[in-house]
Design an enzyme around this catalytic site. Structure first.
Site, mmCIF file in Angstrom:
data_model
loop_
_atom_site.group_PDB
_atom_site.id
_atom_site.type_symbol
_atom_site.label_atom_id
_atom_site.label_comp_id
_atom_site.label_asym_id
_atom_site.label_seq_id
_atom_site.Cartn_x
_atom_site.Cartn_y
_atom_site.Cartn_z
ATOM 1 N N GLU A 1 3.333 14.637 -7.880
ATOM 2 C CA GLU A 1 2.430 15.586 -6.975
ATOM 3 C C GLU A 1 2.819 17.125 -7.585
ATOM 4 O O GLU A 1 1.676 17.950 -7.728
ATOM 5 C CB GLU A 1 2.397 15.821 -5.748
ATOM 6 N N ARG B 1 -4.319 1.904 -9.549
ATOM 7 C CA ARG B 1 -3.302 1.646 -10.554
ATOM 8 C C ARG B 1 -3.937 0.547 -11.645
ATOM 9 O O ARG B 1 -3.874 0.863 -12.665
ATOM 10 C CB ARG B 1 -1.877 1.018 -9.973
ATOM 11 N N ASP C 1 -3.547 11.912 2.757
ATOM 12 C CA ASP C 1 -3.621 12.901 1.966
ATOM 13 C C ASP C 1 -4.819 12.598 0.904
ATOM 14 O O ASP C 1 -5.498 13.751 0.747
ATOM 15 C CB ASP C 1 -2.028 12.713 1.032
ATOM 16 N N GLU D 1 -3.642 0.170 -3.618
ATOM 17 C CA GLU D 1 -2.854 0.356 -4.920
ATOM 18 C C GLU D 1 -3.347 -0.481 -5.933
ATOM 19 O O GLU D 1 -3.022 0.026 -7.055
ATOM 20 C CB GLU D 1 -1.442 -0.140 -4.384
#
Length: 637
Positions: free
Chosen positions: A537, A272, A401, A268
């Site tokens: 998404e 980010r 994913d 993360e």
């Protein structure tokens, strides 16, 4: 005697006939010289004036387009065996954008001066930097063939090096001829208004903190590093919000400190914070953001000090220590394989090889592992043994994913030369087709399910809706035409995950009906799955589909989604909130939390979707990380 005087006296002594003959000979020789230059020189001139793309076309490999238009023609069949989806309609003819403008500012090296607060319509020449290697690369002979596509690396681009030399001195950025800016559309204005409303809530009630709690007018902390602010920096730049950007920049300069005794999640923080800082540096040219990126990048490196080189999930950025979660020694596969774009780019900018070397080792290791199922990977990997765990479960949703997304995007980032990445991506898409694709009833929607120990589940996370955009991006970069065909089918499904729900907003997870039942929709939602987190998404994939096809329906679908966000998640005093129940329009049960990715991803992709400007983040020059932060595609020397 003066030489010139002597020559003049000798010339006068010649007869008129002799002078005429000499002048005729000189004239004849001069004419011959011109003719020789013309006939010999023009081919050379025409060769050197050819563009790099023209020269590459002469040796182009069938099946892979090395220079693609921003709006693709209708995909053609790549081979004679595309019967996987006989019911899918062919792609509509493309609709070209109305107006184009100059390329976005692309910084491949640190500029000599800060270039803050240019508008997003400013343009500059691309500054190119070679990817330096410690020895010459051997000529690549390997070619990968998948379903009729012959893929070979782009020979014009240097591969990422395993050892990077000291960076050269920074180059200045010269102004390019200005092109007429593309007007902002009414729908883009609506996105700007939505962003400002969200930003108002963050500024009023959560300034400098990680996430806004818009209902209670407070904030929550995850790492205590201003996640929402950093995630939103490049969005503000792209939207042209100069005043908001400058205010946020001051906070980064004066208040963003990484020397804190705090545990952060490697994945993360990378996508980010590191990704956001690198992207903002490239768009603005402001070296402040590169310096901050180097700081956090160095502080994340202890995560890679494991027996297997598979990084730990958590890092204490103040103490320089790292560890796995308390409950396991495993890391998720998506997390350890979705940090590569950012660390590779940090190495390229700084000249420090350690960042790229660490993440490349992870990819090479995963490439060799057993436990895959036709390219599909399990969800967990052990940091001690380096082996996959929880074998037999395969999904394109949470925990796996972005592994698939980054296979393709690393290949694009590095100049289409890293064949192992492409091989793994192509094999995985074949695995998806073989094991995970099904059709629902009654509308026969193509969806991606899950496989658990040989048993198929008709469960699909909203996270999987990244896949249509990724498939379309691959097709744009020369992969097989059936990837675009599948992308068109899947984006229809992702849209129906919104359209078949009472609020017009998708839940986190849906289950598809495989058998026709009277009164039943394709989509079924379980009570535990009906929340909406303002995820990006589907909008992300709508952006790719519109950019590559020009089909206005994708813009219309995105507009519906934005209107429903405004209707059910907008908080009057500022900000937007996640909701617990997408099936209850009268009471969607707000959660009192605005995720940072709503500003970093969802609204950014909305703004880009509603633009007809293909050079507003040109997809032949930039590749988005999984948090929607654009990073430059490495350009040839």
């Amino acid at each position: 005697m003066d030489v010139c005087s002597w020559k003049q006296r000798k010339w006068k002594q010649l007869s008129r006939l002799q002078r005429s003959i000499i002048l005729f000979l000189f004239a004849f020789l001069a004419v011959c010289g011109v003719i020789s230059y013309t006939t010999m020189g023009e081919p050379w001139k025409s060769l050197t004036n050819k563009s790099l793309d023209d020269q590459r076309t002469e040796t182009e490999i069938p099946g892979l387009k090395l220079a693609n238009p921003a709006v693709l023609p209708a995909p053609q069949k790549a081979d004679g065996n595309l019967g996987d989806y006989p019911e899918l309609s062919p792609q509509k003819p493309p609709k070209p954008p109305h107006v184009r403008r100059g390329p976005s500012n692309l910084q491949n090296k640190p500029p000599q001066r800060d270039m803050r607060l240019k508008t997003r319509h400013d343009t500059s020449k691309v500054v190119e930097e070679p990817i330096q290697a410690d020895k010459e690369e051997k000529t690549e002979k390997s070619v990968i063939s998948w379903r009729g596509a012959v893929i070979e690396p782009d020979q014009s681009t240097e591969p990422p090096s395993s050892k990077i030399k000291e960076p050269e001195k920074p180059l200045s950025v010269e102004a390019e001829d200005q092109k007429e800016p593309v007007p902002v559309t009414e729908r883009q204005v609506a996105v700007i208004e939505a962003f400002r409303h969200a930003w108002k809530g963050y500024k009023d009630f959560a300034w400098g903190h990680d996430e806004l709690k818009p209902l209670s007018k407070s904030y929550s902390e995850w790492f205590g590093l201003g996640l929402t602010l950093i995630d939103a920096l490049d969005t503000m730049w792209i939207l042209g919000l100069k005043e908001e950007f400058e205010e946020a920049r001051k906070w980064v300069a004066n208040d963003l400190v990484f020397d804190k005794n705090v545990d952060v999640n490697l994945f993360e923080s990378t996508i980010r914070i590191l990704g956001g800082l690198l992207s903002t540096y490239h768009l603005s040219g402001d070296s402040l953001f590169l310096e901050k990126a180097k700081d956090i990048g160095n502080r994340l490196m202890p995560a890679f000090k494991t027996p297997s080189k598979i990084p730990y999930s958590d890092v204490n950025i103040g103490r320089g220590t790292a560890h796995p979660p308390r409950w396991t020694s495993d890391s998720t596969v998506a997390e350890v394989t979705s940090i590569q774009l950012e660390f590779r780019e940090l190495s390229r900018l700084t000249g420090d090889e350690k960042f790229q070397k660490a993440v490349d080792e992870v990819m090479k290791h995963v490439h060799t592992l057993s436990g895959k199922n036709d390219g599909l990977v399990p969800m967990f990997i052990n940091t001690n043994s380096g082996q996959f765990t929880h074998l037999g479960v395969y999904t394109l949703g949470a925990r796996a994913d972005s592994y698939y997304e980054y296979l393709l995007k690393q290949w694009i980032q590095g100049g289409k030369k890293e064949n192992e990445l492409l091989e793994d991506y192509m094999r995985a898409i074949e695995g998806v087709k073989k094991h995970l694709l099904q059709r629902s009833q009654p509308k026969k929607l193509t969806f991606v399910g899950e496989l658990a120990h040989g048993h198929f589940s008709a469960k699909m996370d909203h996270l999987v809706c990244f896949l249509p955009g990724t498939l379309a991006l691959g097709a744009h970069n020369g992969l097989t035409a059936d990837h675009m065909k599948l992308a068109e089918a899947l984006i229809e499904t992702c849209y129906q995950m919104y359209a078949q729900v009472e609020t017009g907003l998708s839940p986190e997870i849906v289950h598809f009906n495989l058998h026709a039942q009277k009164g039943h929709k394709d989509v079924e939602i379980k009570p535990a799955d009906r929340h909406n987190l303002l995820r990006p998404e589907t909008v992300e994939s709508l952006f790719y589909m519109y950019r590559f096809t020009g089909d206005k329906k994708y813009q219309d679908w995105g507009w519906e989604i934005l209107q429903n966000f405004n209707k059910y998640t907008r908080v009057p005093t500022g900000g937007y909130t996640s909701i617990n129940n997408v099936q209850n329009p009268s009471n969607p049960e707000p959660r009192d939390k605005m995720e940072s990715f709503f500003l970093g991803e969802t609204l950014k992709y909305m703004f880009l979707l509603f633009s007809d400007d293909i050079d507003l983040i040109n997809l032949d020059k930039y590749v988005f990380n999984t948090e929607a932060h654009p990073l430059p595609i490495w350009v040839p020397t």
